[in-house]
Design a protein around this motif. Sequence first.
Motif, PDB file in Angstrom:
ATOM      1  N   SER A  66     -68.298  27.341  -6.367  1.00  0.00           N
ATOM      2  CA  SER A  66     -67.684  28.636  -6.102  1.00  0.00           C
ATOM      3  C   SER A  66     -66.791  28.548  -4.863  1.00  0.00           C
ATOM      4  CB  SER A  66     -68.761  29.706  -5.893  1.00  0.00           C
ATOM      5  OG  SER A  66     -69.392  29.524  -4.643  1.00  0.00           O
ATOM      6  N   ASP A  67     -66.028  29.603  -4.633  1.00  0.00           N
ATOM      7  CA  ASP A  67     -65.133  29.648  -3.472  1.00  0.00           C
ATOM      8  C   ASP A  67     -65.894  29.521  -2.160  1.00  0.00           C
ATOM      9  OD1 ASP A  67     -63.040  29.982  -5.197  1.00  0.00           O
ATOM     10  OD2 ASP A  67     -62.988  32.158  -5.009  1.00  0.00           O
ATOM     11  N   ARG A  68     -67.129  29.999  -2.103  1.00  0.00           N
ATOM     12  CA  ARG A  68     -67.932  29.937  -0.877  1.00  0.00           C
ATOM     13  C   ARG A  68     -68.650  28.602  -0.713  1.00  0.00           C
ATOM     14  NH1 ARG A  68     -69.938  34.518   2.014  1.00  0.00           N
ATOM     15  NH2 ARG A  68     -71.629  33.078   2.411  1.00  0.00           N
ATOM     16  N   GLY A  69     -68.523  27.720  -1.688  1.00  0.00           N
ATOM     17  CA  GLY A  69     -69.156  26.420  -1.571  1.00  0.00           C
ATOM     18  C   GLY A  69     -70.509  26.325  -2.243  1.00  0.00           C
ATOM     19  N   ASN A  70     -70.840  27.291  -3.082  1.00  0.00           N
ATOM     20  CA  ASN A  70     -72.102  27.244  -3.820  1.00  0.00           C
ATOM     21  C   ASN A  70     -71.918  26.517  -5.143  1.00  0.00           C
ATOM     22  OD1 ASN A  70     -74.177  28.729  -2.333  1.00  0.00           O
ATOM     23  ND2 ASN A  70     -72.759  30.433  -2.511  1.00  0.00           N
ATOM     24  N   ILE A  71     -72.936  25.784  -5.532  1.00  0.00           N
ATOM     25  CA  ILE A  71     -72.989  25.228  -6.876  1.00  0.00           C
ATOM     26  C   ILE A  71     -73.524  26.352  -7.755  1.00  0.00           C
ATOM     27  CG2 ILE A  71     -73.975  23.466  -8.373  1.00  0.00           C
ATOM     28  CD1 ILE A  71     -74.588  21.856  -5.784  1.00  0.00           C
ATOM     29  N   VAL A  72     -72.861  26.637  -8.867  1.00  0.00           N
ATOM     30  CA  VAL A  72     -73.313  27.707  -9.750  1.00  0.00           C
ATOM     31  C   VAL A  72     -73.319  27.233 -11.199  1.00  0.00           C
ATOM     32  CG1 VAL A  72     -72.637  29.636  -8.260  1.00  0.00           C
ATOM     33  CG2 VAL A  72     -71.000  28.725  -9.893  1.00  0.00           C
ATOM     34  N   VAL A  73     -74.273  27.787 -11.971  1.00  0.00           N
ATOM     35  CA  VAL A  73     -74.307  27.622 -13.413  1.00  0.00           C
ATOM     36  C   VAL A  73     -74.009  29.007 -13.978  1.00  0.00           C
ATOM     37  CG1 VAL A  73     -75.715  27.072 -15.430  1.00  0.00           C
ATOM     38  CG2 VAL A  73     -75.981  25.738 -13.330  1.00  0.00           C
ATOM     39  N   VAL A  74     -72.937  29.093 -14.771  1.00  0.00           N
ATOM     40  CA  VAL A  74     -72.454  30.361 -15.299  1.00  0.00           C
ATOM     41  C   VAL A  74     -72.532  30.328 -16.819  1.00  0.00           C
ATOM     42  CG1 VAL A  74     -70.473  31.930 -15.336  1.00  0.00           C
ATOM     43  CG2 VAL A  74     -70.874  30.519 -13.333  1.00  0.00           C
ATOM     44  N   ASP A  75     -72.985  31.435 -17.418  1.00  0.00           N
ATOM     45  CA  ASP A  75     -73.042  31.484 -18.887  1.00  0.00           C
ATOM     46  C   ASP A  75     -71.680  31.855 -19.459  1.00  0.00           C
ATOM     47  OD1 ASP A  75     -72.774  34.258 -18.694  1.00  0.00           O
ATOM     48  OD2 ASP A  75     -74.844  34.679 -19.241  1.00  0.00           O
ATOM     49  N   GLY A  76     -71.603  31.990 -20.777  1.00  0.00           N
ATOM     50  CA  GLY A  76     -70.343  32.233 -21.486  1.00  0.00           C
ATOM     51  C   GLY A  76     -69.660  33.537 -21.155  1.00  0.00           C
ATOM     52  N   VAL A  94     -67.350  19.913  -0.921  1.00  0.00           N
ATOM     53  CA  VAL A  94     -67.450  18.811  -1.864  1.00  0.00           C
ATOM     54  C   VAL A  94     -68.909  18.714  -2.297  1.00  0.00           C
ATOM     55  CG1 VAL A  94     -67.780  17.041  -0.085  1.00  0.00           C
ATOM     56  CG2 VAL A  94     -66.882  16.378  -2.294  1.00  0.00           C
ATOM     57  N   VAL A  95     -69.118  18.461  -3.586  1.00  0.00           N
ATOM     58  CA  VAL A  95     -70.455  18.252  -4.128  1.00  0.00           C
ATOM     59  C   VAL A  95     -70.578  16.777  -4.457  1.00  0.00           C
ATOM     60  CG1 VAL A  95     -72.015  18.759  -6.037  1.00  0.00           C
ATOM     61  CG2 VAL A  95     -70.609  20.574  -5.064  1.00  0.00           C
ATOM     62  N   GLN A  96     -71.695  16.185  -4.063  1.00  0.00           N
ATOM     63  CA  GLN A  96     -71.865  14.757  -4.257  1.00  0.00           C
ATOM     64  C   GLN A  96     -73.299  14.465  -4.686  1.00  0.00           C
ATOM     65  OE1 GLN A  96     -71.128  12.586  -0.639  1.00  0.00           O
ATOM     66  NE2 GLN A  96     -70.914  10.636  -1.698  1.00  0.00           N
ATOM     67  N   THR A 108     -65.800  18.730   3.355  1.00  0.00           N
ATOM     68  CA  THR A 108     -65.047  17.494   3.148  1.00  0.00           C
ATOM     69  C   THR A 108     -64.743  16.792   4.465  1.00  0.00           C
ATOM     70  OG1 THR A 108     -64.051  18.423   1.174  1.00  0.00           O
ATOM     71  CG2 THR A 108     -62.962  16.514   2.107  1.00  0.00           C
ATOM     72  N   SER A 109     -64.454  17.551   5.498  1.00  0.00           N
ATOM     73  CA  SER A 109     -64.086  16.969   6.789  1.00  0.00           C
ATOM     74  C   SER A 109     -65.280  16.452   7.587  1.00  0.00           C
ATOM     75  CB  SER A 109     -63.327  18.002   7.632  1.00  0.00           C
ATOM     76  OG  SER A 109     -64.160  19.119   7.874  1.00  0.00           O
ATOM     77  N   LYS A 115     -75.240  15.131   7.278  1.00  0.00           N
ATOM     78  CA  LYS A 115     -75.101  16.560   7.559  1.00  0.00           C
ATOM     79  C   LYS A 115     -74.661  17.289   6.286  1.00  0.00           C
ATOM     80  CE  LYS A 115     -73.577  19.777  10.978  1.00  0.00           C
ATOM     81  NZ  LYS A 115     -72.924  19.981  12.257  1.00  0.00           N
ATOM     82  N   HIS A 116     -75.615  17.962   5.658  1.00  0.00           N
ATOM     83  CA  HIS A 116     -75.350  18.685   4.414  1.00  0.00           C
ATOM     84  C   HIS A 116     -75.520  20.179   4.652  1.00  0.00           C
ATOM     85  CE1 HIS A 116     -77.412  14.810   3.132  1.00  0.00           C
ATOM     86  NE2 HIS A 116     -76.135  14.608   2.923  1.00  0.00           N
TER      87      HIS A 116
END
Length: 187
Positions: A66-76, A94-96, A108-109, A115-116
């Motif tokens: 998401s724009d805020r940096g969250n990993i999201v699972v979104v339905d249809g 960045v997600v790694q 990213t920087s 540091k996560h």
Amino acid sequence: MQLNHSQMNRPLSPPAKFFELGFFDPGNSKWYLGIWYKKIPVKTVVWVANKDNPLSNSSSGTFKISDRGNIVVVDGVGSVLWSSKQTQEVVNPVVQLLDSGNLVVRETSEIDPEKHLWQSFDYPTDTLLPDMKMGSNFDSRFDWNLTSWKSSEDPSTGDYSFKLDVHGFLEIFLLKNQEPKYRKWRL
């Protein structure tokens, strides 16, 4: 990074040595975002994101940042089924997926690889991997515990949990529906 439902049988992560990230169906016709061992013939899932909110087989779904940096699972229909709920503002996230099996969100920087802003190791499911923590963080009041799957085909929260109690004497508990079934103290 974004993956649509039509791509669910393919792993999402960039090449890693030991683990893959992607959508999987454990046999109940529902889809989950998870991490599993890469080179084991039988898919061995070690972490599940949306374990209590699966995608149904008939709907499409997406995994994204998401724009805020969250990993999201979104339905249809665009409803968020699961979110990493990372609270810090992120300019360029960045997600790694690390070789340890830890899924991390970082800036990213950021040059410090440790540091996560968010990490899956803080939210274990039913598998304890090397470098994962068990117990409590007294400052943040955060607890790290393992919780069983409901069944081999249903990764939703099961009846059993494994906890390390660090208040007083160090004790390990195996609980069924929050009732102690086994206790080992003075480790």
